[in-house]
Design a protein around this motif. Structure first.
Motif, PDB file in Angstrom:
ATOM      1  N   ALA A 177       0.727  -1.263  -0.112  1.00 26.57           N
ATOM      2  CA  ALA A 177       0.062   0.075  -0.059  1.00 26.57           C
ATOM      3  C   ALA A 177       0.912   1.236  -0.009  1.00 26.57           C
ATOM      4  CB  ALA A 177      -0.853  -0.187   1.289  1.00 26.57           C
ATOM      5  N   ALA A 178       2.012   1.208   0.849  1.00 23.95           N
ATOM      6  CA  ALA A 178       2.869   2.363   0.558  1.00 23.95           C
ATOM      7  C   ALA A 178       3.325   2.717  -0.344  1.00 23.95           C
ATOM      8  CB  ALA A 178       4.105   2.107   1.886  1.00 23.95           C
ATOM      9  N   TYR A 179       3.876   1.502  -1.276  1.00 22.59           N
ATOM     10  CA  TYR A 179       4.309   1.825  -2.635  1.00 22.59           C
ATOM     11  C   TYR A 179       3.162   2.350  -3.729  1.00 22.59           C
ATOM     12  CZ  TYR A 179       5.857   0.786  -7.403  1.00 22.59           C
ATOM     13  OH  TYR A 179       6.242   0.920  -8.818  1.00 22.59           O
ATOM     14  N   GLY A 180       1.983   1.738  -3.442  1.00 19.12           N
ATOM     15  CA  GLY A 180       0.907   2.036  -4.241  1.00 19.12           C
ATOM     16  C   GLY A 180       0.642   3.593  -3.938  1.00 19.12           C
ATOM     17  N   ASN A 181       0.708   3.980  -2.904  1.00 20.62           N
ATOM     18  CA  ASN A 181       0.514   5.615  -2.507  1.00 20.62           C
ATOM     19  C   ASN A 181       1.546   6.401  -2.899  1.00 20.62           C
ATOM     20  OD1 ASN A 181      -1.771   4.868  -0.688  1.00 20.62           O
ATOM     21  ND2 ASN A 181      -0.818   5.481   1.239  1.00 20.62           N
ATOM     22  N   SER A 182       3.047   6.117  -3.177  1.00 24.40           N
ATOM     23  CA  SER A 182       3.801   6.821  -3.751  1.00 24.40           C
ATOM     24  C   SER A 182       3.593   6.907  -5.122  1.00 24.40           C
ATOM     25  CB  SER A 182       5.184   6.266  -3.573  1.00 24.40           C
ATOM     26  OG  SER A 182       5.324   4.732  -4.130  1.00 24.40           O
ATOM     27  N   LYS A 183       3.041   5.918  -5.888  1.00 20.65           N
ATOM     28  CA  LYS A 183       2.995   5.665  -7.304  1.00 20.65           C
ATOM     29  C   LYS A 183       1.566   6.747  -7.759  1.00 20.65           C
ATOM     30  CE  LYS A 183       6.268   5.117  -8.181  1.00 20.65           C
ATOM     31  NZ  LYS A 183       7.066   5.444  -9.187  1.00 20.65           N
ATOM     32  N   LEU A 184       0.755   6.472  -6.773  1.00 20.63           N
ATOM     33  CA  LEU A 184      -0.664   7.614  -6.675  1.00 20.63           C
ATOM     34  C   LEU A 184      -0.034   9.031  -6.838  1.00 20.63           C
ATOM     35  CD1 LEU A 184      -3.806   7.775  -7.053  1.00 20.63           C
ATOM     36  CD2 LEU A 184      -3.826   7.502  -4.835  1.00 20.63           C
ATOM     37  N   ALA A 185       0.585   9.131  -5.908  1.00 21.07           N
ATOM     38  CA  ALA A 185       1.074  10.459  -5.724  1.00 21.07           C
ATOM     39  C   ALA A 185       1.806  10.846  -7.025  1.00 21.07           C
ATOM     40  CB  ALA A 185       2.103  10.680  -4.500  1.00 21.07           C
ATOM     41  N   ASN A 186       2.672   9.983  -7.668  1.00 25.05           N
ATOM     42  CA  ASN A 186       3.311  10.597  -8.865  1.00 25.05           C
ATOM     43  C   ASN A 186       2.367  11.236  -9.936  1.00 25.05           C
ATOM     44  OD1 ASN A 186       5.839   8.058  -8.838  1.00 25.05           O
ATOM     45  ND2 ASN A 186       5.754   9.968  -8.075  1.00 25.05           N
ATOM     46  N   LEU A 187       1.111  10.463  -9.949  1.00 29.05           N
ATOM     47  CA  LEU A 187       0.091  10.798 -10.881  1.00 29.05           C
ATOM     48  C   LEU A 187      -0.551  12.276 -10.525  1.00 29.05           C
ATOM     49  CD1 LEU A 187      -1.235   7.023 -11.709  1.00 29.05           C
ATOM     50  CD2 LEU A 187      -0.481   8.933 -13.417  1.00 29.05           C
ATOM     51  N   MET A 188      -0.870  11.940  -9.403  1.00 27.44           N
ATOM     52  CA  MET A 188      -1.651  13.109  -8.684  1.00 27.44           C
ATOM     53  C   MET A 188      -0.681  14.522  -8.973  1.00 27.44           C
ATOM     54  SD  MET A 188      -3.241  11.462  -5.545  1.00 27.44           S
ATOM     55  CE  MET A 188      -4.173  12.938  -4.701  1.00 27.44           C
ATOM     56  N   PHE A 189       0.626  14.527  -8.517  1.00 29.86           N
ATOM     57  CA  PHE A 189       1.487  15.585  -8.850  1.00 29.86           C
ATOM     58  C   PHE A 189       1.465  15.925 -10.290  1.00 29.86           C
ATOM     59  CE2 PHE A 189       6.078  15.997 -10.198  1.00 29.86           C
ATOM     60  CZ  PHE A 189       6.156  17.340  -9.738  1.00 29.86           C
ATOM     61  N   THR A 190       1.653  14.944 -11.197  1.00 30.67           N
ATOM     62  CA  THR A 190       1.666  15.287 -12.536  1.00 30.67           C
ATOM     63  C   THR A 190       0.206  16.107 -12.970  1.00 30.67           C
ATOM     64  OG1 THR A 190       2.993  13.399 -13.154  1.00 30.67           O
ATOM     65  CG2 THR A 190       1.589  14.251 -14.798  1.00 30.67           C
ATOM     66  N   TYR A 191      -0.823  15.623 -12.505  1.00 31.98           N
ATOM     67  CA  TYR A 191      -2.222  16.374 -13.148  1.00 31.98           C
ATOM     68  C   TYR A 191      -2.054  17.819 -12.458  1.00 31.98           C
ATOM     69  CZ  TYR A 191      -3.273  11.667 -14.534  1.00 31.98           C
ATOM     70  OH  TYR A 191      -3.409  10.440 -14.867  1.00 31.98           O
ATOM     71  N   GLU A 192      -1.732  17.815 -10.894  1.00 33.50           N
ATOM     72  CA  GLU A 192      -1.833  19.250 -10.358  1.00 33.50           C
ATOM     73  C   GLU A 192      -0.835  20.248 -11.141  1.00 33.50           C
ATOM     74  OE1 GLU A 192      -2.670  22.564  -8.015  1.00 33.50           O
ATOM     75  OE2 GLU A 192      -4.003  20.611  -8.536  1.00 33.50           O
ATOM     76  N   LEU A 193       0.421  19.610 -11.403  1.00 32.50           N
ATOM     77  CA  LEU A 193       1.718  20.376 -12.202  1.00 32.50           C
ATOM     78  C   LEU A 193       0.905  20.858 -13.407  1.00 32.50           C
ATOM     79  CD1 LEU A 193       4.514  21.442 -12.321  1.00 32.50           C
ATOM     80  CD2 LEU A 193       5.180  19.111 -12.917  1.00 32.50           C
ATOM     81  N   GLN A 194       0.446  20.041 -14.318  1.00 36.39           N
ATOM     82  CA  GLN A 194       0.063  20.396 -15.304  1.00 36.39           C
ATOM     83  C   GLN A 194      -1.074  21.303 -15.379  1.00 36.39           C
ATOM     84  OE1 GLN A 194       0.890  20.017 -18.636  1.00 36.39           O
ATOM     85  NE2 GLN A 194      -0.789  21.180 -19.284  1.00 36.39           N
ATOM     86  N   ARG A 195      -1.878  21.416 -14.478  1.00 35.26           N
ATOM     87  CA  ARG A 195      -2.937  22.629 -14.131  1.00 35.26           C
ATOM     88  C   ARG A 195      -2.289  23.890 -13.955  1.00 35.26           C
ATOM     89  NH1 ARG A 195      -6.449  19.700 -12.042  1.00 35.26           N
ATOM     90  NH2 ARG A 195      -5.339  19.661 -10.121  1.00 35.26           N
ATOM     91  N   ARG A 196      -1.176  23.877 -13.116  1.00 35.40           N
ATOM     92  CA  ARG A 196      -0.214  25.020 -12.888  1.00 35.40           C
ATOM     93  C   ARG A 196       0.460  25.512 -13.983  1.00 35.40           C
ATOM     94  NH1 ARG A 196       0.494  25.804  -6.830  1.00 35.40           N
ATOM     95  NH2 ARG A 196      -0.966  24.423  -5.976  1.00 35.40           N
ATOM     96  N   LEU A 197       0.788  24.716 -14.998  1.00 38.90           N
ATOM     97  CA  LEU A 197       1.633  25.015 -16.265  1.00 38.90           C
ATOM     98  C   LEU A 197       0.891  25.562 -17.289  1.00 38.90           C
ATOM     99  CD1 LEU A 197       4.265  21.958 -16.179  1.00 38.90           C
ATOM    100  CD2 LEU A 197       4.833  24.173 -15.515  1.00 38.90           C
ATOM    101  N   ALA A 198      -0.405  25.457 -17.250  1.00 38.30           N
ATOM    102  CA  ALA A 198      -1.251  25.946 -18.341  1.00 38.30           C
ATOM    103  C   ALA A 198      -0.731  27.506 -18.704  1.00 38.30           C
ATOM    104  CB  ALA A 198      -2.594  26.134 -17.762  1.00 38.30           C
ATOM    105  N   GLY A 199      -0.906  27.480 -19.858  1.00 38.24           N
ATOM    106  CA  GLY A 199      -0.306  28.958 -20.460  1.00 38.24           C
ATOM    107  C   GLY A 199       1.219  29.005 -20.705  1.00 38.24           C
ATOM    108  N   THR A 200       2.014  28.045 -20.165  1.00 42.25           N
ATOM    109  CA  THR A 200       3.433  28.121 -20.496  1.00 42.25           C
ATOM    110  C   THR A 200       3.964  27.264 -21.739  1.00 42.25           C
ATOM    111  OG1 THR A 200       4.047  26.304 -18.768  1.00 42.25           O
ATOM    112  CG2 THR A 200       3.449  28.416 -17.851  1.00 42.25           C
ATOM    113  N   GLY A 201       4.995  27.302 -21.779  1.00 40.69           N
ATOM    114  CA  GLY A 201       5.592  26.259 -23.015  1.00 40.69           C
ATOM    115  C   GLY A 201       5.952  24.907 -22.460  1.00 40.69           C
TER     116      GLY A 201
END
Length: 309
Positions: A177-201
């Motif tokens: 479960a701890a590994y699963g959480n870390s890999k879930l966090a990788n995805l959630m980080f990606t999606y939130e980062l993309q939202r913050r990168l909107a309008g950049t290159g």
């Protein structure tokens, strides 16, 4: 007529690009680095063991004498090491076109990082979160730059993330479960980062290798009961693919001109275990915007790293 399958031959010319790959000395990280270097990128292998990194770099340059491959020491389980590595990378490069957050550990016993975080979450997510934040201003001016974070089908074995007990001190520890959480966090980080990168290159993309034949996957099988290991040996040919094939989702996320921010690439085959890369969907909880934002704020607080977006 079905669409043609994407392969390493589809990676476009990478000359002039600087690519930093964590864990680039072994497994899918090494295969990713090898292809990018062969296509002309200046590749930095950001690795915990510099000697092993130098061996990997020598192997790549032996196969591709014109390749530009360097080694950067990086221990993702230490924020001091992450900051030092980011500083050295900033001194050596005035731009980063591609950051591949590839390194990871899997199914470890309960241990902590140098900063006291649960080891898998601290290494797989927090270390990469900090490194990305410390390098991002070298990427933002570079149109077409990308942050590629490697998750896992194992993210479905994690969550919901308990933000009140990220270090597993209030409940029994589950390495799966701890590994699963870390890999879930990788995805959630990606999606939130993309939202913050909107309008950049710059864009943020995720990938997973499926059942790639790497040290991590072999370790995960070895930890299972005998009956599981015996059954797995029977079905292995249908679920496991080479590290070269396992690197294709990362390579496509990193180089395909048609990639869009926030996409997630994995193998096309049965249960996304093997095959050529395509856009796939992650678990429903990975798209929880409120949880993504809470993870982001928790990660900022724990690492002390603030992003320039």
């Amino acid at each position: 007529m079905p669409p043609r399958r994407w392969t390493a031959a589809d990676v476009p010319d990478q000359r002039g690009r600087v690519a930093v790959i964590t864990g680039g000395n072994t497994g899918i990280g090494f295969e990713t680095a090898k292809v990018l270097a062969a296509r002309g990128a200046s590749v930095v292998l950001a690795v915990r063991d510099a000697d092993k990194g130098k061996q990997a770099a020598a192997e790549i340059t032996a196969a591709h004498p014109e390749a530009d491959v360097t080694v950067q020491r990086l221990d993702l389980a230490s924020l001091a090491s992450v900051r030092a590595a980011a500083g050295e990378l900033r001194a050596a490069h005035d731009r980063v076109d591609l950051l591949v957050n590839n390194a990871g550990i899997m199914y470890t016993p309960r241990r902590t990082t140098a900063d006291g975080f649960e080891l898998q979450f601290g290494t797989n997510h927090l270390g990469h979160f900090a490194l990305t934040g410390l390098l991002l201003d070298l990427m933002l001016p570079v149109r077409g730059s990308r942050v590629v974070t490697v998750s896992s089908a194992g993210h479905r074995q994690g969550g919901p993330i308990d933000f009140a007990d990220l270090d597993w001190t209030k409940r029994d520890y589950s390495r799966v479960a701890a590994y699963g959480n870390s890999k879930l966090a990788n995805l959630m980080f990606t999606y939130e980062l993309q939202r913050r990168l909107a309008g950049t290159g710059t864009v943020a993309v995720a990938a997973h290798p499926g059942g790639a034949d790497t040290g991590g996957s072999r370790t995960s099988v070895s930890l299972q009961p005998f009956y599981f290991r015996a059954f797995f040996m029977l079905v292995r040919p249908f679920l496991i693919q080479s590290a070269e094939m396992g690197a294709l989702p990362s390579l496509r996320a990193a180089t395909d001109p048609d990639v869009q921010g926030g996409q997630y690439f994995g193998p096309e085959g049965f249960q996304e275990s093997r095959g050529h890369p395509k856009v796939v969907r992650s678990s429903p909880q990975s798209y929880d915007v409120a949880a993504q934002r809470r993870l982001w704020s928790s990660s900022e607080e724990l690492t002390g790293v603030r992003f320039p977006v």
